[in-house]
Design a protein around this motif. Structure first.
Motif, PDB file in Angstrom:
ATOM      1  N   UNK A 132       0.820  -1.206   0.000  1.00  0.00           N
ATOM      2  CA  UNK A 132       0.000   0.000   0.000  1.00  0.00           C
ATOM      3  C   UNK A 132       0.859   1.263   0.000  1.00  0.00           C
ATOM      4  N   UNK A 133       1.938   1.247   0.729  1.00  0.00           N
ATOM      5  CA  UNK A 133       2.820   2.422   0.775  1.00  0.00           C
ATOM      6  C   UNK A 133       3.469   2.711  -0.573  1.00  0.00           C
ATOM      7  N   UNK A 134       3.611   1.682  -1.395  1.00  0.00           N
ATOM      8  CA  UNK A 134       4.270   1.852  -2.689  1.00  0.00           C
ATOM      9  C   UNK A 134       3.320   2.269  -3.805  1.00  0.00           C
ATOM     10  N   UNK A 135       2.033   2.375  -3.514  1.00  0.00           N
ATOM     11  CA  UNK A 135       1.095   2.837  -4.530  1.00  0.00           C
ATOM     12  C   UNK A 135       1.388   4.289  -4.887  1.00  0.00           C
ATOM     13  N   UNK A 136       1.172   4.679  -6.144  1.00  0.00           N
ATOM     14  CA  UNK A 136       1.353   6.090  -6.522  1.00  0.00           C
ATOM     15  C   UNK A 136       0.446   6.996  -5.694  1.00  0.00           C
ATOM     16  N   UNK A 137       0.821   8.261  -5.529  1.00  0.00           N
ATOM     17  CA  UNK A 137       0.031   9.166  -4.678  1.00  0.00           C
ATOM     18  C   UNK A 137      -1.451   9.203  -5.023  1.00  0.00           C
ATOM     19  N   UNK A 138      -1.791   9.208  -6.311  1.00  0.00           N
ATOM     20  CA  UNK A 138      -3.200   9.308  -6.700  1.00  0.00           C
ATOM     21  C   UNK A 138      -3.992   8.032  -6.402  1.00  0.00           C
ATOM     22  N   UNK A 187     -15.447   8.044  -5.676  1.00  0.00           N
ATOM     23  CA  UNK A 187     -15.290   7.729  -7.093  1.00  0.00           C
ATOM     24  C   UNK A 187     -13.919   8.079  -7.668  1.00  0.00           C
ATOM     25  N   UNK A 188     -12.976   8.471  -6.840  1.00  0.00           N
ATOM     26  CA  UNK A 188     -11.649   8.853  -7.307  1.00  0.00           C
ATOM     27  C   UNK A 188     -10.831   7.608  -7.651  1.00  0.00           C
ATOM     28  N   UNK A 189      -9.611   7.774  -8.187  1.00  0.00           N
ATOM     29  CA  UNK A 189      -8.758   6.609  -8.501  1.00  0.00           C
ATOM     30  C   UNK A 189      -8.133   5.950  -7.275  1.00  0.00           C
ATOM     31  N   UNK A 190      -8.385   6.462  -6.080  1.00  0.00           N
ATOM     32  CA  UNK A 190      -7.753   5.895  -4.889  1.00  0.00           C
ATOM     33  C   UNK A 190      -8.172   4.441  -4.674  1.00  0.00           C
TER      34      UNK A 190
END
Length: 212
Positions: A54-60, A156-159
Motif C-alpha cells: 500500500x505504501x508503494x502505490x502512486x500518490x493518486x 469515485x476517485x482513482x484511490x
C-alpha cells in the motif's frame, strides 16, 4: 454460475482485499463464521507485506480509508493499518463472514459428518444450499458486491479501495468481480493475512497480484 455483474468504475483503480490475521489458537478447528472471535498474539507482523504494498502505490492511488466487517478480527487490523498509513477506518457489516446457522461456534468435529459431507453444495448449489440453515453462497456474494458498489460511490476517485475481511466474503467478492464459476474460485481462498489486488476497470477486472 452465480449471475453477477462487476461494479462500474469510472476509472482504473485497485481493490485490495486482505484476509484477517490468524485467530487465537483455541478457535482453530471451530466453525466460527460470524462469531466475534479474537486474534492470535502479535498478529501485526503478519500485515507488513500488505502495508508495504500500500505504501508503494502512486500518490493518486493511495487509499483514503480501510474498511472492516465490524468483527474484531477485522476491526483491530484495519485500525492498525489505518494508523500506519494515516487514514480513516470504516465499518460495513456486509463484509462479514458467511452466516453458518446452527454450525456457528461449533467445533467442526461436533457437526454431524453427514451434514459436513454436503458442504460441497456451497459451490455446487450456490443459489439454494444453506450450511447449518444459514446463508447461501449467492446471498453472501450479493451483499459483498453491494458493499463494493457502495464503496465506489462513496469515493469515485482513482484511490484504492482497501478492506480487511473474511475468507467467505473475499472469495465470493473476487469470484463475482471476475465473473467466475464458484468451482474456479480456488485461487482466492486466501490464507490469514494474505491479500489479493484486483484492478477494476470500466467493464472488466483482472487480478494484479496476490500478496503473501
Amino acid at each position: 454460475m452465480i449471475p453477477s455483474q462487476a461494479p462500474s468504475a469510472i476509472q482504473k483503480r485497485y481493490l485490495i482485499l486482505i484476509r484477517h490475521p490468524k485467530v487465537a489458537d483455541e478457535y482453530r478447528g471451530v466453525c466460527y463464521g460470524q462469531a466475534d472471535v479474537p486474534l492470535a498474539a502479535e498478529w501485526e507482523y503478519s500485515l507488513l507485506d500488505a502495508l508495504t504494498f500500500l505504501r508503494r502505490l502512486p500518490p493518486e492511488q493511495q487509499p483514503k480509508r480501510v474498511w472492516n466487517s465490524g468483527l474484531q478480527r477485522t476491526v483491530l487490523p484495519s485500525l492498525w493499518l489505518a494508523r500506519q498509513l494515516r487514514l480513516g477506518a470504516d465499518q460495513d457489516c456486509r463484509l462479514k463472514e458467511r452466516d453458518f446457522g446452527s454450525w456457528q461456534s461449533k467445533p467442526w468435529d461436533d457437526i454431524p459428518q453427514a451434514e459436513v459431507m454436503q458442504s460441497h453444495a456451497m459451490l455446487d448449489d450456490p443459489l439454494h444450499y444453506r450450511p447449518g440453515g444459514g446463508e447461501t453462497t449467492n446471498e453472501l456474494q450479493r451483499r459483498s458486491l453491494d458493499w463494493l458498489e457502495s464503496a465506489c460511490r462513496t469515493d469515485p476517485s482513482p484511490s484504492a479501495i482497501v478492506a480487511i475481511a473474511h475468507s467467505g466474503s473475499i472469495t465470493t467478492l473476487a469470484g463475482g468481480i471476475l465473473r467466475l464459476s464458484p468451482r474456479d474460485w480456488t485461487p482466492y481462498y486466501l490464507k490469514p493475512s494474505q491479500s489479493v489486488a484486483v484492478l477494476l476497470m470500466e467493464s472488466s477486472a483482472s487480478v494484479v497480484q496476490t500478496i503473501p
